[in-house]
Write an enzyme that holds these catalytic residues in place. Structure first.
Site, PDB file in Angstrom:
ATOM      1  N   GLU A  15      -6.056  67.620  89.233  1.00  0.00           N
ATOM      2  CA  GLU A  15      -5.685  66.294  89.034  1.00  0.00           C
ATOM      3  C   GLU A  15      -5.783  65.332  90.113  1.00  0.00           C
ATOM      4  OE1 GLU A  15      -1.733  67.992  87.436  1.00  0.00           O
ATOM      5  OE2 GLU A  15      -2.013  66.222  86.228  1.00  0.00           O
ATOM      6  N   PHE A 181      -2.150  77.134  71.550  1.00  0.00           N
ATOM      7  CA  PHE A 181      -2.663  76.299  72.558  1.00  0.00           C
ATOM      8  C   PHE A 181      -2.768  77.216  73.828  1.00  0.00           C
ATOM      9  CE2 PHE A 181      -3.134  71.983  71.680  1.00  0.00           C
ATOM     10  CZ  PHE A 181      -2.996  71.678  70.439  1.00  0.00           C
ATOM     11  N   SER A 189      -2.357  66.768  83.354  1.00  0.00           N
ATOM     12  CA  SER A 189      -3.494  66.098  82.500  1.00  0.00           C
ATOM     13  C   SER A 189      -4.122  66.659  81.561  1.00  0.00           C
ATOM     14  CB  SER A 189      -4.121  65.333  83.801  1.00  0.00           C
ATOM     15  OG  SER A 189      -3.198  64.671  84.582  1.00  0.00           O
ATOM     16  N   SER A 190      -3.567  67.861  80.984  1.00  0.00           N
ATOM     17  CA  SER A 190      -4.490  68.580  79.960  1.00  0.00           C
ATOM     18  C   SER A 190      -5.720  69.284  80.410  1.00  0.00           C
ATOM     19  CB  SER A 190      -4.842  67.722  78.819  1.00  0.00           C
ATOM     20  OG  SER A 190      -3.848  66.977  78.242  1.00  0.00           O
ATOM     21  N   GLU A 226       4.480  63.211  68.999  1.00  0.00           N
ATOM     22  CA  GLU A 226       4.691  63.283  70.576  1.00  0.00           C
ATOM     23  C   GLU A 226       5.642  62.432  70.991  1.00  0.00           C
ATOM     24  OE1 GLU A 226       1.531  65.351  73.022  1.00  0.00           O
ATOM     25  OE2 GLU A 226       0.361  65.248  71.243  1.00  0.00           O
ATOM     26  N   GLU A 313       7.407  69.883  77.731  1.00  0.00           N
ATOM     27  CA  GLU A 313       7.379  69.905  79.233  1.00  0.00           C
ATOM     28  C   GLU A 313       7.963  69.003  80.030  1.00  0.00           C
ATOM     29  OE1 GLU A 313       3.924  69.598  81.386  1.00  0.00           O
ATOM     30  OE2 GLU A 313       3.303  67.789  80.137  1.00  0.00           O
ATOM     31  N   SER A 324      -0.224  54.673  82.100  1.00  0.00           N
ATOM     32  CA  SER A 324       0.733  55.798  82.051  1.00  0.00           C
ATOM     33  C   SER A 324       2.022  55.473  81.240  1.00  0.00           C
ATOM     34  CB  SER A 324       1.038  56.016  83.453  1.00  0.00           C
ATOM     35  OG  SER A 324      -0.032  56.779  83.861  1.00  0.00           O
TER      36      SER A 324
HETATM   37  N1  LIG Z   1       2.071  73.984  71.642  1.00  0.00           N
HETATM   38  C1  LIG Z   1       1.479  72.628  71.374  1.00  0.00           C
HETATM   39  N2  LIG Z   1       1.408  72.585  69.813  1.00  0.00           N
HETATM   40  C2  LIG Z   1       0.668  71.386  69.758  1.00  0.00           C
HETATM   41  N3  LIG Z   1       0.091  70.402  70.631  1.00  0.00           N
HETATM   42  C3  LIG Z   1       0.202  70.837  71.810  1.00  0.00           C
HETATM   43  C4  LIG Z   1       1.022  71.924  72.302  1.00  0.00           C
HETATM   44  N4  LIG Z   1       0.869  71.950  73.486  1.00  0.00           N
HETATM   45  C5  LIG Z   1       0.372  70.851  73.974  1.00  0.00           C
HETATM   46  N5  LIG Z   1      -0.282  70.262  72.850  1.00  0.00           N
HETATM   47  C6  LIG Z   1      -1.035  69.104  73.117  1.00  0.00           C
HETATM   48  O1  LIG Z   1      -1.706  69.222  74.425  1.00  0.00           O
HETATM   49  C7  LIG Z   1      -1.211  68.031  75.161  1.00  0.00           C
HETATM   50  C8  LIG Z   1      -1.134  68.306  76.677  1.00  0.00           C
HETATM   51  O2  LIG Z   1      -0.280  69.151  76.475  1.00  0.00           O
HETATM   52  P1  LIG Z   1       1.059  69.668  77.994  1.00  0.00           P
HETATM   53  O3  LIG Z   1       1.718  68.206  77.866  1.00  0.00           O
HETATM   54  O4  LIG Z   1       1.725  70.747  77.935  1.00  0.00           O
HETATM   55  O5  LIG Z   1      -0.164  69.528  78.989  1.00  0.00           O
HETATM   56  P2  LIG Z   1      -0.096  68.819  80.493  1.00  0.00           P
HETATM   57  O6  LIG Z   1      -1.453  69.387  81.138  1.00  0.00           O
HETATM   58  O7  LIG Z   1       1.060  69.229  81.324  1.00  0.00           O
HETATM   59  O8  LIG Z   1      -0.178  67.339  80.426  1.00  0.00           O
HETATM   60  P3  LIG Z   1       0.495  66.184  81.174  1.00  0.00           P
HETATM   61  O9  LIG Z   1       1.052  66.787  82.527  1.00  0.00           O
HETATM   62  O10 LIG Z   1      -0.418  65.293  81.369  1.00  0.00           O
HETATM   63  O11 LIG Z   1       1.494  65.549  80.211  1.00  0.00           O
HETATM   64  C9  LIG Z   1       0.103  67.528  74.384  1.00  0.00           C
HETATM   65  O12 LIG Z   1       0.321  66.245  74.885  1.00  0.00           O
HETATM   66  C10 LIG Z   1      -0.242  67.864  72.921  1.00  0.00           C
HETATM   67  O13 LIG Z   1      -0.955  66.964  72.560  1.00  0.00           O
HETATM   68  C1  LIG Z   2      -0.181  63.216  85.706  1.00  0.00           C
HETATM   69  C2  LIG Z   2       0.216  63.870  84.414  1.00  0.00           C
HETATM   70  N1  LIG Z   2       0.451  65.303  84.994  1.00  0.00           N
HETATM   71  C3  LIG Z   2       1.403  63.180  84.002  1.00  0.00           C
HETATM   72  O1  LIG Z   2       2.278  64.012  83.455  1.00  0.00           O
HETATM   73  O2  LIG Z   2       1.290  61.959  83.805  1.00  0.00           O
HETATM   74 MG   LIG Z   3       2.708  66.608  78.823  1.00  0.00          MG
HETATM   75 MG   LIG Z   4       2.504  68.265  82.375  1.00  0.00          MG
END
Ligand SMILES: Nc1ncnc2c1ncn2[C@@H]1O[C@H](COP(=O)(O)OP(=O)(O)OP(=O)(O)O)[C@@H](O)[C@H]1O
Ligand SMILES: C[C@@H](N)C(=O)O
Ligand SMILES: [Mg+2]
Ligand SMILES: [Mg+2]
EC number: 6.3.2.4
Length: 362
Positions: A15, A181, A189-190, A226, A313, A324
């Site tokens: 990230e 997933f 950041s996915s 979401e 989360e 953001s």
């Molecule tokens: N269990 C799930 N069911 C449906 N969609 C999901 C699920 N988990 C994740 N997603 C999709 O994937 C995206 C990213 O998931 P998540 O927020 O867990 O990841 P992240 O890498 O921690 O992202 P960030 O930290 O940027 O928010 C979610 O915003 C959603 O669009």
């Molecule tokens: C930076 C990214 N993990 C967010 O939560 O926005």
């Molecule tokens: Mg998230």
């Molecule tokens: Mg996250």
């Protein structure tokens, strides 16, 4: 007296680029009449570069990277050398550190642990909340214990998968089914996340996620809105208004949709019933307290068609880029960006002062 603020950004993390965008936005929002700002860039290889004092907002991420590297007063350090360097003239006595780092080696308690040992006040979550919040398996286990509703999940180590991939896939199919997933346990950041609808996709998704972590989580996929909320505070956390992410023409909110394609709309405040918002705030605070958070988090929820809220989360150092959610949520709540940063700094000082009262001998 101006406060001496050390900004840490970049980081040995997938990230890294997001952190640079965050840092750029923060330097633009900071009040240079109130703060003397000292940049410390951490390269993706993990080198620490302490730059000269900023005289005004940075104009580009290139500038933020070069500030240290090419700046005449820059110091190239490793993390281990940072500690002695804070007592030297160029980086002397920060009043507070703002770790604008996302992902491993920065948002996960490692940098926070170093700052604790240096006895420096720092913005945001402490060691425990940062590390537990970074690891999606540990985080979900803690939330489950607190009675917070979530999707079903299973997790695997790389070793387990290498030993018997078929067994891992059978477990996913038996416990979760499709869609599901697949995510690296420790990232954001996915990055490294895939949505799977078949075993073939699962196979690819495991290989992808294991590039970023030795541990992965697989979650039941839900079809849901979401909804996110910002939380600010130490012992008395407060929530912002809620916001909704509306991905357009994308399967889910992936890295490209977040930062590259602009294929996501943010609706603030989210159009949800008042009672749902109250429920969401209650859950967000419950999660905040279960992880022993301080400073801030952004709490990400799913809202299903039948009105069920599921915690997805928390992010212990959410993105602060111009697109953001976190700063926008607070803006809509009546806290402008520069004020938000000052609040975070004040919370850091408050928490630090509280820690100074702890006895270490008797
Ligand atoms: N269990 C799930 N069911 C449906 N969609 C999901 C699920 N988990 C994740 N997603 C999709 O994937 C995206 C990213 O998931 P998540 O927020 O867990 O990841 P992240 O890498 O921690 O992202 P960030 O930290 O940027 O928010 C979610 O915003 C959603 O669009
Ligand atoms: C930076 C990214 N993990 C967010 O939560 O926005
Ligand atoms: Mg998230
Ligand atoms: Mg996250």
């Amino acid at each position: 007296m101006k406060m001496r603020l050390g900004l840490l950004y970049g980081g040995k993390s997938a990230e890294h680029k997001v952190s640079l965008q965050t840092a750029l936005a923060v330097t633009k929002a900071l009040d240079f009449n109130k703060f003397d700002i000292f940049p410390v860039y951490i390269t993706v290889e993990g080198q620490w570069i302490a730059g000269k004092q900023l005289t005004g907002p940075a104009q580009s991420v290139e500038e933020l990277k070069l500030l240290g590297g090419n700046g005449e007063d820059s110091m190239s350090l490793t993390a281990g050398m940072f500690a002695p360097a804070v007592s030297e003239e160029s980086t002397k006595s920060f009043d507070v550190i703002f770790p604008l780092l996302h992902g491993p080696n920065g948002e996960d308690g490692t940098v926070q642990g170093m700052l604790e040992l240096l006895n420096l006040p720092y913005v945001g979550n402490g060691v425990l909340a940062s590390s537990a919040g970074m690891d999606k398996v540990i985080m979900k286990n803690i939330f489950a214990q607190a009675g917070v509703p979530q999707v079903d999940y299973v997790w695997f180590t790389r070793k387990e998968w290498q030993k018997d991939a078929e067994q891992a896939y059978a477990k996913v199919e038996e416990k979760l089914g499709y869609p599901c997933f697949v995510k690296p346990a420790n990232l954001g950041s996915s990055v490294g996340i895939s949505k799977c609808t078949s075993k073939e996709e699962l196979d690819k998704a495991f290989a992808e996620a294991f590039q970023f972590d030795r541990k992965i989580i697989v979650e039941e996929g839900v079809t849901a809105r979401e909804i996110e909320v910002g939380v600010l505070g130490n012992d008395d956390p407060q929530c912002s208004v809620a916001g909704e992410i509306v991905p357009m023409d994308v399967d889910f909110y992936d890295y490209k949709a977040k930062y590259e394609d602009g294929t996501t709309g943010l609706v603030i405040p989210a159009e949800i019933p008042e009672a749902k918002y109250e429920e969401l705030k209650e859950l967000a605070i419950k999660c905040y307290q279960a992880l022993d958070c301080s400073g801030l988090v952004r709490a990400d929820f799913f809202l299903t068609a039948d009105g069920k809220l599921l915690m997805n989360e928390v992010n212990t150092m959410p993105g602060f880029t111009p697109f953001s959610m976190f700063p926008l949520l607070w803006q809509h709540t009546g806290v402008e960006y520069p004020q938000l940063i000052e609040k975070l700094v004040n919370l850091a000082i408050e928490r630090h002062e509280e820690k100074q009262q702890i006895k270490h001998s008797f």
